[in-house]
Enzyme design. Structure first.
Site: not given
Ligand code: S3P
Length: 428
Positions: A21, A26, A121, A166, A313, A388
Site C-alpha cells: 500500500k 508513492r 486524525r 513518522s 502497523d 488492521r
Molecule cells: C505510512 C506510514 C505509517 C503507517 C501508515 C503508512 C506510509 O504512518 O502507519 O500505515 O506509507 O508512509 P506514520 O508514518 O505516520 O507512522
C-alpha cells in the site's frame, strides 16, 4: 457487514498477498511528478491507493488502470493544476499527508477532505512545517481536515529535525522540498519506512545516529516503472496465524522485505516463530523474498520505542501472537498507535478484554501475560472500522472454540480487499 469466523482444524495454502500500500501511493504520486509516462505493475486494488489515484486525477494527471497495471502520464513539477472540486483522501492518512506536501510545494490551491476517521486524525504535524515553508493552510480547529492549502509567496527551504518518527511527516516535508530552489533537509533519528527516499533516489548523509535527507528542485524525479512487491504488513497477519495455529503451513510469495518495514519478522523469529525466508532479490528499488510459516511454539518478547516505527502497523497482530506465548510480553513507546485509523491501543484493549485475555493497558503500550493453551472467548468483536483491527480479530477468532463475529468487516478493503477470500482459501 458482520463476518463470522469459525475455528479451523488446519490453515494450509499459498496466498497472493495484496500489493504494498505504501509503495502504491508513492508510485502514482511520484510518477505524476516525473515528466513522461510510467507503467506500474502489481498496483494495489485497495481503497486507500485508489483515493490517491483519484486525487492525482483531480490535479490534472492522466492515470489509467487496467487490472493491476497503472499507467501515469507524468506532468512534471510545474504543470499540476488546481482541482475544480475537493480532493477526497477517503480513509487514507498517507494520501492526505503526502499530497499536502506536493500541493504546498507546487503552489496549486486545493481543499483536501477525508472520511470521518481521517477527519479526526491530527494534521498539525504537517501543517506546522508546511506553514514554515510558506504555505497557507486553513484547517478545522487548526488541526483537522478539511485542509485548504495554497502558497501565495515563494517556497522557503526547511531544516527539519523530525519531532516524531513518522514516514508520512518525513515524506510530506521532502515532497514540498522537491519544489524548492534551495535544499530542504529532514533529520531522522529513529528510522521510519524509507520508500520515499528510495523511489526518489534522494541524497542521504549519515551523521552519527542521524540520517539527513535532502530534497530540492535539482533532484530529478525518476520514472516509476516497476513491479510493486506484495505487502509485508498484510503478510504479518498470516505469519502470526500460521505461528499460533497448531496445524498450519502457509506460503507467501514475493513479499516486500524493506528493512524499515520488517521488524515484525525479526520479532516473530525471536519469539520462536518457524518462518523461512527464500529467494531474496530486488524489484526496482525494493528488496523482495518468499516467506513461509509453520506452527510454532512462541516465547514472550519486549518491544521498546526504538523498534516501534518499523512495526508500527503490525503491533495489533503482534499482540495476538503475544497472547499465545509462554510468558509475559511487553510493548512500550507505542503511543503513536492512538493516532491511527482508530485509537488502536484502545481498540486492542477492548478486543483482548472480550477475548478473556490476561493483560494490562498503559498509555504507551501493553503488558500481555500469554499462555500457549489460551482459548479466546467466542464473541462479537468491534473493528471500529479499522482494517488492521478487523484482521487481527479474525486471526484471534480462528483460535476460539466456537464462531465469532467481526463487526464492520468490509473495512479490510482499505488495505486488503481479498482478506476474507484468502481466509476461506486457507481454511478449506
Ligand atoms: C505510512 C506510514 C505509517 C503507517 C501508515 C503508512 C506510509 O504512518 O502507519 O500505515 O506509507 O508512509 P506514520 O508514518 O505516520 O507512522
Amino acid at each position: 457487514m458482520n463476518k463470522e469466523v469459525s475455528p479451523t482444524r488446519a490453515l494450509n495454502g499459498t496466498i497472493k498477498l495484496p500489493p504494498d500500500k505504501s509503495i502504491s501511493h508513492r508510485s502514482v504520486m511520484f510518477a505524476s511528478l516525473h515528466e513522461g509516462r510510467s507503467v506500474i505493475r502489481n498496483f494495489s486494488s485497495a481503497a486507500d491507493p485508489h483515493s490517491t489515484i483519484e486525487c492525482m486525477r483531480g490535479l490534472g494527471v492522466t492515470v489509467s488502470k487496467n487490472e493491476s497495471t497503472v499507467a501515469v502520464e507524468g506532468v512534471g513539477r510545474d504543470r499540476l493544476q488546481s482541482p475544480e472540486g475537493d480532493l477526497d483522501c477517503g480513509n487514507s492518512g498517507t494520501t492526505m499527508r503526502l499530497l499536502s506536501g506536493i500541493i504546498a510545494g507546487s503552489g496549486v490551491s486545493a481543499r483536501l477532505i477525508g472520511d470521518e476517521s481521517l477527519s479526526a486524525r491530527t494534521m498539525k504535524r504537517i501543517i506546522d512545517p508546511l506553514t514554515e515553508m510558506g504555505a497557507e493552510i486553513t484547517a478545522r480547529e487548526d488541526d483537522f481536515a478539511p485542509l485548504e492549502i495554497s502558497r501565495p509567496g515563494s517556497l522557503k527551504p526547511l531544516h527539519f529535525p523530525l519531532p516524531i518518527p513518522s514516514a508520512q511527516l518525513k515524506s510530506c516535508v521532502l515532497l514540498a522540498g522537491l519544489f524548492g530552489d534551495k535544499q530542504t533537509e529532514v533529520i531522522e533519528t529513529l528510522p521510519s519506512r524509507d520508500h520515499t527516499e528510495r523511489l526518489l533516489n534522494l541524497t542521504i548523509k549519515k551523521i552519527g545516529d542521524e540520517k539527513h535527507i535532502y530534497s530540492s528542485r535539482t533532484d530529478k524525479v525518476p520514472e516509476q516503472s516497476y513491479r510493486i512487491p506484495n505487502d509485508f504488513s498484510a503478510a504479518a497477519f498470516w505469519l502470526v496465524a500460521g505461528a499460533i495455529h497448531p496445524n498450519a503451513e502457509i506460503s507467501l510469495p514475493n513479499v516486500g522485505m524493506n528493512p524499515t518495514r520488517f521488524a515484525a519478522l525479526d520479532i516473530l523469529k525471536q519469539m520462536g516463530a518457524n518462518i523461512t525466508v527464500s529467494d531474496e532479490h530486488n524489484e526496482g528499488a525494493e528488496p523482495v523474498a518468499d516467506l513461509s510459516v509453520v506452527s510454532s511454539k512462541l516465547h514472550p518478547i519486549e518491544i521498546t520505542e526504538e523498534f516501534v516505527p518499523n512495526c508500527i502497523d503490525e503491533i495489533p497482530i503482534l499482540m495476538i501472537a503475544m497472547l499465545f506465548a509462554d510468558g509475559v510480553s511487553r510493548i512500550s513507546g507505542a503511543e503513536e498507535l492512538r493516532h491511527k485509523e482508530t485509537d488502536r491501543l484502545a481498540a486492542m484493549a477492548k478486543m483482548l478484554e472480550k477475548a478473556g485475555a490476561d493483560f494490562t493497558e498503559y498509555e504507551d503500550g501493553f503488558e500481555i501475560r500469554g499462555n500457549p493453551d489460551f482459548v479466546p472467548e467466542s464473541t462479537s468483536f468491534n473493528s471500529y472500522h479499522d482494517h488492521r483491527i478487523a484482521m487481527s480479530a479474525a486471526v484471534l477468532s480462528m483460535m476460539g472454540d466456537h464462531p465469532s463475529q467481526i463487526q464492520h468487516a468490509e473495512c479490510t478493503a482499505i488495505s486488503y480487499p481479498s482478506f476474507w477470500n484468502d481466509l476461506s482459501l486457507l481454511t478449506n
